[in-house]
Design a protein around this motif. Sequence first.
Motif, PDB file in Angstrom:
ATOM      1  N   ASP A  10      53.018  26.720  53.476  1.00 29.12           N
ATOM      2  CA  ASP A  10      51.979  25.958  52.790  1.00 29.12           C
ATOM      3  C   ASP A  10      52.423  25.645  51.366  1.00 29.12           C
ATOM      4  OD1 ASP A  10      51.045  27.937  50.789  1.00 29.12           O
ATOM      5  OD2 ASP A  10      50.347  29.075  52.522  1.00 29.12           O
ATOM      6  N   GLN A  11      51.655  24.813  50.710  1.00 29.37           N
ATOM      7  CA  GLN A  11      51.957  24.412  49.336  1.00 29.37           C
ATOM      8  C   GLN A  11      50.856  24.890  48.393  1.00 29.37           C
ATOM      9  OE1 GLN A  11      52.230  20.182  50.100  1.00 29.37           O
ATOM     10  NE2 GLN A  11      54.467  20.262  50.221  1.00 29.37           N
ATOM     11  N   GLY A  12      50.316  26.052  48.680  1.00 26.74           N
ATOM     12  CA  GLY A  12      49.224  26.598  47.883  1.00 26.74           C
ATOM     13  C   GLY A  12      49.694  27.247  46.600  1.00 26.74           C
ATOM     14  N   VAL A  13      48.820  28.089  46.027  1.00 23.84           N
ATOM     15  CA  VAL A  13      49.111  28.690  44.722  1.00 23.84           C
ATOM     16  C   VAL A  13      50.090  29.848  44.815  1.00 23.84           C
ATOM     17  CG1 VAL A  13      46.890  28.030  43.773  1.00 23.84           C
ATOM     18  CG2 VAL A  13      47.107  30.231  44.933  1.00 23.84           C
ATOM     19  N   GLY A  14      50.357  30.338  46.025  1.00 18.94           N
ATOM     20  CA  GLY A  14      51.278  31.461  46.178  1.00 18.94           C
ATOM     21  C   GLY A  14      50.589  32.809  46.070  1.00 18.94           C
ATOM     22  N   ILE A  15      51.364  33.858  46.304  1.00 13.67           N
ATOM     23  CA  ILE A  15      50.842  35.230  46.317  1.00 13.67           C
ATOM     24  C   ILE A  15      51.668  36.065  45.340  1.00 13.67           C
ATOM     25  CG2 ILE A  15      50.381  37.260  47.754  1.00 13.67           C
ATOM     26  CD1 ILE A  15      50.373  35.390  50.173  1.00 13.67           C
ATOM     27  N   PRO A  16      51.041  36.882  44.457  1.00 17.25           N
ATOM     28  CA  PRO A  16      51.797  37.722  43.518  1.00 17.25           C
ATOM     29  C   PRO A  16      52.711  38.700  44.265  1.00 17.25           C
ATOM     30  CG  PRO A  16      49.478  37.629  42.908  1.00 17.25           C
ATOM     31  CD  PRO A  16      49.589  36.999  44.273  1.00 17.25           C
ATOM     32  N   PRO A  17      53.889  39.024  43.698  1.00 19.85           N
ATOM     33  CA  PRO A  17      54.852  39.919  44.370  1.00 19.85           C
ATOM     34  C   PRO A  17      54.258  41.269  44.734  1.00 19.85           C
ATOM     35  CG  PRO A  17      55.860  38.842  42.464  1.00 19.85           C
ATOM     36  CD  PRO A  17      54.400  38.508  42.413  1.00 19.85           C
ATOM     37  N   GLU A  18      53.386  41.830  43.864  1.00 21.24           N
ATOM     38  CA  GLU A  18      52.854  43.164  44.143  1.00 21.24           C
ATOM     39  C   GLU A  18      51.915  43.169  45.345  1.00 21.24           C
ATOM     40  OE1 GLU A  18      50.148  41.259  41.008  1.00 21.24           O
ATOM     41  OE2 GLU A  18      52.302  41.408  41.430  1.00 21.24           O
ATOM     42  N   LYS A  19      51.395  42.000  45.741  1.00 22.43           N
ATOM     43  CA  LYS A  19      50.498  41.934  46.891  1.00 22.43           C
ATOM     44  C   LYS A  19      51.248  41.639  48.182  1.00 22.43           C
ATOM     45  CE  LYS A  19      46.458  40.675  44.144  1.00 22.43           C
ATOM     46  NZ  LYS A  19      45.361  39.709  43.914  1.00 22.43           N
ATOM     47  N   ILE A  20      52.448  41.036  48.067  1.00 20.69           N
ATOM     48  CA  ILE A  20      53.264  40.750  49.253  1.00 20.69           C
ATOM     49  C   ILE A  20      53.527  42.039  50.028  1.00 20.69           C
ATOM     50  CG2 ILE A  20      55.581  40.087  49.995  1.00 20.69           C
ATOM     51  CD1 ILE A  20      54.066  37.663  49.413  1.00 20.69           C
ATOM     52  N   LEU A  21      53.741  43.152  49.304  1.00 24.91           N
ATOM     53  CA  LEU A  21      54.086  44.423  49.946  1.00 24.91           C
ATOM     54  C   LEU A  21      52.983  44.935  50.853  1.00 24.91           C
ATOM     55  CD1 LEU A  21      55.648  46.229  46.846  1.00 24.91           C
ATOM     56  CD2 LEU A  21      56.876  45.162  48.739  1.00 24.91           C
ATOM     57  N   HIS A  22      51.715  44.521  50.611  1.00 28.46           N
ATOM     58  CA  HIS A  22      50.582  45.086  51.349  1.00 28.46           C
ATOM     59  C   HIS A  22      49.981  44.118  52.370  1.00 28.46           C
ATOM     60  CE1 HIS A  22      50.585  48.437  48.538  1.00 28.46           C
ATOM     61  NE2 HIS A  22      50.606  47.570  47.538  1.00 28.46           N
ATOM     62  N   LEU A  23      50.535  42.910  52.498  1.00 27.18           N
ATOM     63  CA  LEU A  23      49.906  41.892  53.348  1.00 27.18           C
ATOM     64  C   LEU A  23      49.699  42.355  54.775  1.00 27.18           C
ATOM     65  CD1 LEU A  23      51.662  38.593  52.167  1.00 27.18           C
ATOM     66  CD2 LEU A  23      49.285  39.243  51.835  1.00 27.18           C
ATOM     67  N   PHE A  24      50.637  43.152  55.310  1.00 24.67           N
ATOM     68  CA  PHE A  24      50.576  43.539  56.708  1.00 24.67           C
ATOM     69  C   PHE A  24      50.026  44.952  56.910  1.00 24.67           C
ATOM     70  CE2 PHE A  24      53.899  40.360  56.193  1.00 24.67           C
ATOM     71  CZ  PHE A  24      53.509  39.407  57.126  1.00 24.67           C
ATOM     72  N   ASP A  25      49.425  45.526  55.827  1.00 23.43           N
ATOM     73  CA  ASP A  25      48.786  46.833  55.952  1.00 23.43           C
ATOM     74  C   ASP A  25      47.415  46.665  56.597  1.00 23.43           C
ATOM     75  OD1 ASP A  25      50.955  47.826  54.690  1.00 23.43           O
ATOM     76  OD2 ASP A  25      49.964  48.212  52.768  1.00 23.43           O
ATOM     77  N   ARG A  26      47.004  47.666  57.347  1.00 25.21           N
ATOM     78  CA  ARG A  26      45.711  47.615  58.016  1.00 25.21           C
ATOM     79  C   ARG A  26      44.574  47.739  57.011  1.00 25.21           C
ATOM     80  NH1 ARG A  26      44.280  51.964  62.567  1.00 25.21           N
ATOM     81  NH2 ARG A  26      45.161  53.209  60.900  1.00 25.21           N
ATOM     82  N   PHE A  27      43.525  46.907  57.194  1.00 22.18           N
ATOM     83  CA  PHE A  27      42.323  46.873  56.365  1.00 22.18           C
ATOM     84  C   PHE A  27      42.599  46.431  54.922  1.00 22.18           C
ATOM     85  CE2 PHE A  27      41.261  50.373  59.441  1.00 22.18           C
ATOM     86  CZ  PHE A  27      40.350  49.635  60.167  1.00 22.18           C
ATOM     87  N   TRP A  28      43.783  45.853  54.667  1.00 22.75           N
ATOM     88  CA  TRP A  28      44.069  45.447  53.291  1.00 22.75           C
ATOM     89  C   TRP A  28      43.613  44.022  53.054  1.00 22.75           C
ATOM     90  CZ3 TRP A  28      46.799  41.742  50.538  1.00 22.75           C
ATOM     91  CH2 TRP A  28      46.960  42.010  49.173  1.00 22.75           C
ATOM     92  N   GLN A  29      42.914  43.809  51.938  1.00 19.09           N
ATOM     93  CA  GLN A  29      42.533  42.472  51.497  1.00 19.09           C
ATOM     94  C   GLN A  29      42.901  42.340  50.029  1.00 19.09           C
ATOM     95  OE1 GLN A  29      38.376  42.746  52.665  1.00 19.09           O
ATOM     96  NE2 GLN A  29      38.715  41.200  54.231  1.00 19.09           N
ATOM     97  N   SER A  30      43.305  41.124  49.635  1.00 18.28           N
ATOM     98  CA  SER A  30      43.898  40.938  48.310  1.00 18.28           C
ATOM     99  C   SER A  30      42.899  41.081  47.176  1.00 18.28           C
ATOM    100  CB  SER A  30      44.561  39.560  48.214  1.00 18.28           C
ATOM    101  OG  SER A  30      43.582  38.539  48.238  1.00 18.28           O
ATOM    102  N   GLY A  31      41.611  40.747  47.418  1.00 19.91           N
ATOM    103  CA  GLY A  31      40.660  40.739  46.321  1.00 19.91           C
ATOM    104  C   GLY A  31      40.827  39.552  45.398  1.00 19.91           C
ATOM    105  N   ASP A  32      41.685  38.594  45.772  1.00 13.55           N
ATOM    106  CA  ASP A  32      41.939  37.403  44.963  1.00 13.55           C
ATOM    107  C   ASP A  32      40.803  36.414  45.119  1.00 13.55           C
ATOM    108  OD1 ASP A  32      42.969  35.097  43.770  1.00 13.55           O
ATOM    109  OD2 ASP A  32      45.031  35.691  44.252  1.00 13.55           O
ATOM    110  N   LYS A  33      40.420  35.755  44.036  1.00 20.10           N
ATOM    111  CA  LYS A  33      39.326  34.788  44.113  1.00 20.10           C
ATOM    112  C   LYS A  33      39.676  33.610  44.998  1.00 20.10           C
ATOM    113  CE  LYS A  33      40.675  32.236  39.950  1.00 20.10           C
ATOM    114  NZ  LYS A  33      40.266  31.811  38.613  1.00 20.10           N
ATOM    115  N   THR A  34      40.993  33.328  45.179  1.00 20.77           N
ATOM    116  CA  THR A  34      41.397  32.225  46.047  1.00 20.77           C
ATOM    117  C   THR A  34      41.340  32.614  47.504  1.00 20.77           C
ATOM    118  OG1 THR A  34      43.721  32.874  45.960  1.00 20.77           O
ATOM    119  CG2 THR A  34      42.944  31.360  44.266  1.00 20.77           C
TER     120      THR A  34
END
Length: 545
Positions: free
Chosen positions: A477-501
């Motif tokens: 996609d051509q969106g705003v992207g994801i911060p590096p510190e959140k990339i590490l947790h994307l595939f963890d169970r029950f994890w959500q970014s908490g990002d307003k986007t």
Amino acid sequence: MNNDKIYPSSTAEDLLKILFHSIEGIVVYTSSELHIGYVNDAMLKLWRKDISIVGQKLIDAAPEFAEFIPILNQVWQTGQTYQAKGVLANIDIDGVLTPTPFDFAYHPVLGDDRDTKAIINSATDVSERLMIEKQLEAKHRGEEQARLKINILNQDLQAINEEYQATNEELQVTMEEVAALNEEYRTVNEQLNAMNERLQENEHTLSLALEAGNLGIYDLELSSGRMECSEQCKLNFGRPVDRRFDFSDLFETILPEYREMVRRKVADSIEKNTLYNAQYQIERPDGSIHWIQANGSPKYDANGTAIRMVGVTQLITEKKNYDLRKDEFLSVASHELKTPLTALKGNLQMLERMRDRIKDEAVLKLLNASLKSMNKVDGMVGDLLEAGKYSESGLSLKKTSFDLAETLEECYVHLTAEQRIKLNVEAEKAIIEADEKRICQVIINFLNNAYKYAGQSEKITLKVADLGQEVRVSVIDQGVGIPPEKILHLFDRFWQSGDKTRSSQGLGLGLYISAEIIRRHGGQIGADSELGNGTTFWFTLPKVG
């Protein structure tokens, strides 16, 4: 300090469930005067308080924390997160204020008007960690001081020997002088022996500290695979402490389904000069299965070539067993909810078919809202049941051989706004052996995430690339992207970014389930992102033949 903000993205009940199960201490301040609206058991234990503090102001419930109130006021006013590590806080223990080190964070919860509605205060007691760090520092200082003293003593010995030789050449040394020199030499040896004993004591102290946490030390020589291991490291893997235990021996203990992951993470750590961090299962010689947490850091020579990997291993089987019991609870709860939810859904659907008979507009609005909420809850329960299958290894894969390029078209046509998808197939034929339905599930999950979280993207590209021995599927996609510190947790169970986007109200299971599907197919999954330049979610699968 950073500028991360927390916006409401789930119901209060969802939030309380998450906070309740957190192993960190959590307290929620619900007013600008810092009233305590919620506190979990972990925080009560850390603060040495009881549940009666709920509803009180922080200054009244815990006056010993008065020094942190200005920081909390600033977080409330600015809406900016505050984080700190190793900060001393006075804990009231039986009337005595005891300084205790904590890692803590103040996360503001912002409303639609961007005003602060609450602050989530998370905290972790790091006394044990700091103690181990201090012990390690003390050991290093002791070793350095010992080396300096040994060098000085060696220089003294050399000077004595030179003086002794000069005396023999110039004078007829008397026996008394020789005896004096021998006595001085003996004294120096005694000092050296005493220093060695102190060094051994320091090493023993460090060993006790590591043993208390089941931490085993290893030093891996990358060129040969030889490892120098502490006794605890060998015990973690069920190996005798008096025998060699090299990397090839360690790798053989790892269950086959985790070996490629470990190999890849070690290679990534060396290539990128980052910390190595992995969890995997091993089989001991007695046939028992255990979980290991492994960490390490690569070391390089003057030419920038990686020569060693130094780190620790920890036995975490008990923690994993706790997670398993939690999974069992979620599975049972999900199954128990499924039956009444099915009945409720059926009743609502019957009312939906009778909507022509309903004249009251308010009732129709309530019916629509109930159907929407019912579908959402039903989807969440379905996700929990699906995740439970993977946690219990109870999911069977129905593998067939098929052309992945053809399957992609069947997957994305079911999605809305398909005109935004650009299908770019680089492989004329991409034959794989897999569960076609499950692979399509992963692709649809990637695409749905792109629609939800990159709404400003002008196009979404679905790509297939032939990498020789494997096939790579990417959703770009051509969106705003994801911060590096959140990339590490994307595939963890029950994890959500908490990002307003990222405003979706789910359980955070979609990417976890996708990762489990790909892992069970022997493939790899990941995400690459750069802020402002979009995100690429990808997975690879082995080709047939």
